[in-house]
Design a protein around this motif. Structure first.
Motif, PDB file in Angstrom:
ATOM      1  N   ASP A  58     -51.125 -10.674 -39.155  1.00 33.98           N
ATOM      2  CA  ASP A  58     -50.453 -10.848 -39.977  1.00 33.98           C
ATOM      3  C   ASP A  58     -51.228 -10.990 -41.821  1.00 33.98           C
ATOM      4  N   ASP A  59     -51.569 -12.075 -41.059  1.00 40.33           N
ATOM      5  CA  ASP A  59     -52.552 -12.109 -42.710  1.00 40.33           C
ATOM      6  C   ASP A  59     -53.689 -11.457 -43.637  1.00 40.33           C
ATOM      7  N   LEU A  60     -54.527 -10.595 -41.740  1.00 43.13           N
ATOM      8  CA  LEU A  60     -55.317 -10.053 -42.158  1.00 43.13           C
ATOM      9  C   LEU A  60     -55.132  -8.070 -42.445  1.00 43.13           C
ATOM     10  N   ALA A  61     -54.066  -8.265 -41.726  1.00 40.72           N
ATOM     11  CA  ALA A  61     -53.054  -6.326 -41.820  1.00 40.72           C
ATOM     12  C   ALA A  61     -52.726  -6.287 -43.710  1.00 40.72           C
ATOM     13  N   LYS A  62     -51.986  -7.711 -44.091  1.00 38.46           N
ATOM     14  CA  LYS A  62     -51.096  -7.491 -44.840  1.00 38.46           C
ATOM     15  C   LYS A  62     -51.802  -6.992 -46.863  1.00 38.46           C
TER      16      LYS A  62
END
Length: 122
Positions: A58-62
């Protein structure tokens, strides 16, 4: 890739022509690190954590235009997923080692620290 830098085509290059010594020290270090890491994973009973994996993705994709597509990119490929899981496990090993470590502060001069660092690079 490295071969191309030296003008050699990878498909025409016989790797057996390279001296074994060129790779031996690095290979020994990688094997030793793998053994130590595996033992730490066992000792600290570290298992893959799906919740941490999803939080990382989630953090990477945001930061991407289509975060869901980025997450699916990782989730749809077992190799990519295992690489991320291993990275997270390694981080947990480091955290566990640091938590269990005893730190002793020692006053040292800059010169002493630099000499010790050079000796360790050995």
């Amino acid at each position: 890739q490295s071969l191309a830098q030296f003008g050699a085509a990878a498909e025409n290059f016989d790797l057996s022509m390279l001296p074994r010594e060129l790779f031996e020290e690095q290979a020994k270090k990688r094997v030793a690190l793998g053994v130590i890491l595996n033992q730490a994973i066992t000792d600290f009973e570290i298992k893959p954590d799906r919740e941490a994996l999803m939080a990382f993705l989630d953090d990477l994709a945001k930061s991407y235009d289509d975060p869901e597509e980025v997450k699916q990119h990782y989730l749809s490929d077992q190799n990519r997923l295992q690489q991320v899981e291993m990275m997270l496990i390694e981080k947990r090993v480091v955290d566990a080692v640091l938590e269990s470590a005893t730190v002793t502060e020692k006053a040292s001069s800059y010169q002493d620290v630099m000499e010790a660092a050079q000796a360790n690079q050995g």
